[in-house]
Design an enzyme around this catalytic site. Structure first.
Site, PDB file in Angstrom:
ATOM      1  N   SER A  64      14.779 -51.635  -8.495  1.00 43.35           N
ATOM      2  CA  SER A  64      13.392 -51.915  -8.149  1.00 43.35           C
ATOM      3  C   SER A  64      12.530 -50.684  -8.477  1.00 43.35           C
ATOM      4  CB  SER A  64      13.322 -52.336  -6.669  1.00 43.35           C
ATOM      5  OG  SER A  64      12.079 -52.923  -6.379  1.00 43.35           O
ATOM      6  N   ASP A 108      14.791 -63.811  -7.332  1.00 43.61           N
ATOM      7  CA  ASP A 108      14.164 -62.617  -6.743  1.00 43.61           C
ATOM      8  C   ASP A 108      12.746 -62.975  -6.300  1.00 43.61           C
ATOM      9  OD1 ASP A 108      12.811 -60.151  -6.408  1.00 43.61           O
ATOM     10  OD2 ASP A 108      14.210 -59.166  -7.788  1.00 43.61           O
ATOM     11  N   HIS A 129      16.811 -60.098  -4.758  1.00 43.56           N
ATOM     12  CA  HIS A 129      16.450 -58.678  -4.928  1.00 43.56           C
ATOM     13  C   HIS A 129      17.357 -57.758  -4.116  1.00 43.56           C
ATOM     14  CE1 HIS A 129      13.396 -55.967  -6.564  1.00 43.56           C
ATOM     15  NE2 HIS A 129      13.298 -55.353  -5.406  1.00 43.56           N
TER      16      HIS A 129
END
Lengths: 290, 290
Positions: free
Chosen positions: B151, B235, B268
């Site tokens: 991320s 995600d 995620h």
């Protein structure tokens, strides 16, 4: 039949890591529960389940996040069932002294006999009876089950198998509190949950059960199941609380096969569990998938 | 030379999972740091290091506890360096609005130019310069390094490699914030750290860097390093914040090799990272151990 409420469903190694909430009739409270379904289960197969019992202070999430068990479970086609470590909630009494080693997060996997604990603290029957009934009806799980756990939960796994011949296909433990009648953690918890008379504790102590004739017996009711135990030699609780040598001696005297692996340098943490969980799952798969 | 204070040392897959504290000259505060040394390093070999950059809200501990990276790193002979995600402490300013997407736990791996941030928020130079100098002097690490992250940290890894040709042997990312100039997280953080003029942000945006001629170049200064990116299609941040397609298009236009793997069903979380971390470490090891 209590209902399973799906709170989360996350893809993991091709399988599904789930978190459920449900009302437990044994525990008289709402419970959270982790379940990993391997790819084979998502493809429609009914798969065997390894029940993982966590240790003091853990929740339903520690093992799913830290043990790294899903990788090998996915390969072997094993479901993982990861319950919480005690009943919870404002209505559930906890340690009157505010300790972390009894009460919430520390149910010791027994069925309490004493007030005020006996109304909620029935973790043994929750794990052994209620969860399999619930999960085998609601999820693609077969009736082949095994037990594995860590510390308090490692001992809970051993006791559940020893008390229920024929119910489980395999058992193993990491750093179990192997003889709770002889250590501070066990004496404190059992004194509350089972009362002050230590003679009543014997039926909930794996070492005492072996000494009194119990054996780990699989569904085919033949020779005792081999027990696998990993114990780190750098475990800070080894000398005072765990007593694996008492368990090993009782097993040897009883003719109960038990492999106690002493792991040089390893401590009581999930770093130890992650390092050897694949061995344990292999041990379980041999019995569960035969 | 700043000193490394060893806080914990835990055996893991035959290697050593450590937690250190040290004073950072770049960040002007005390920092916590995770390091995994594989068995080869404990046996005296100088090993290459994969620097893992975590995402928003993470600490130095998330990856060591949840990614399950140590297993394959131990096999491949790779060290893992896992820094925190921002400067910390009461003297370090944080989000004036109290958000979790900027400030403590959210340093975005840039060197801030604006007051009051520039005195502490220099995570780029901390990761790229200070940590390798410190760790290669104090631990059995070679000068071969690579970068991987998740991320915010996946993007930080890409930017660090693109800004420093010749310094890294490999790079990969999970669900990177691939074009921060074009998403809310990036605009908020860059607006604080780099000021209100978006033209100054371009030098800290991987997609913009590729568009302006930057390439991932290894120590041999030849063809660009292949970039590996995994992106889960479930995600929840994919549509609004991540923009991997912008990165992939910029790479294609630039002749920068980039494999964007779209992973059906994955989100995620670290369950996605754990599922594919072995592929990433293999990608790194090919370049680091040649």
């Amino acid at each position: 039949m209590a209902q399973l409420e799906l709170l989360r469903d996350q893809r993991c190694f091709g399988g599904s890591q789930r978190r459920y909430r449900h009302h437990s009739g044994q525990l008289n409270c709402s419970m959270l529960l982790g379940v990993f379904l391997p790819p084979a289960a998502l493809a429609g197969e009914r798969v065997p389940a390894v029940y993982w019992l966590s240790g003091l202070t853990c929740t339903d999430e520690n093992a799913s996040q830290k043990a790294g068990a899903q990788r090998r479970a996915a390969e072997l086609g094993l479901a993982l069932v990861m319950p919480d470590t005690s009943p919870r909630g404002p209505e559930v009494p906890s340690d009157p002294d505010g300790g972390w080693d009894f009460g919430h997060g520390a149910g010791f996997y027994v069925d309490a006999t004493e007030a005020p604990w006996s109304h909620h603290y029935r973790m043994h029957s929750y794990v052994v009876q209620e969860l399999p009934e619930l999960l085998e009806a609601a999820l693609p799980l077969s009736e082949r089950r095994s037990l594995c756990g860590h510390s308090m939960g490692g001992h809970g796994a051993l006791v559940a198998v020893l008390r229920h011949p024929g119910r489980y296909c395999a058992v193993s433990a990491f750093a179990p509190i192997a003889h709770p009648c002889a250590c501070g953690w066990g004496q404190k918890a059992f004194g509350h949950l089972l009362g002050p008379d230590p003679s009543t504790w014997q039926a909930w102590d794996a070492t005492a059960l072996l000494r009194s004739g119990a054996r780990a017996i699989g569904p085919d009711q033949t020779a005792p199941l081999p027990i696998l135990v990993d114990q780190g030699l750098a475990d800070p609780f080894l000398d005072d609380q765990l007593h694996p040598e008492a368990l090993a001696e009782a097993a040897a005297a009883a003719g109960q096969p038990l492999q106690l692996r002493r792991q040089q340098g390893y401590d009581h943490s999930y770093f130890c569990i992650a390092s050897f969980i694949a061995d344990h799952l292999q041990h379980h798969a041999r019995a569960l998938r035969c």
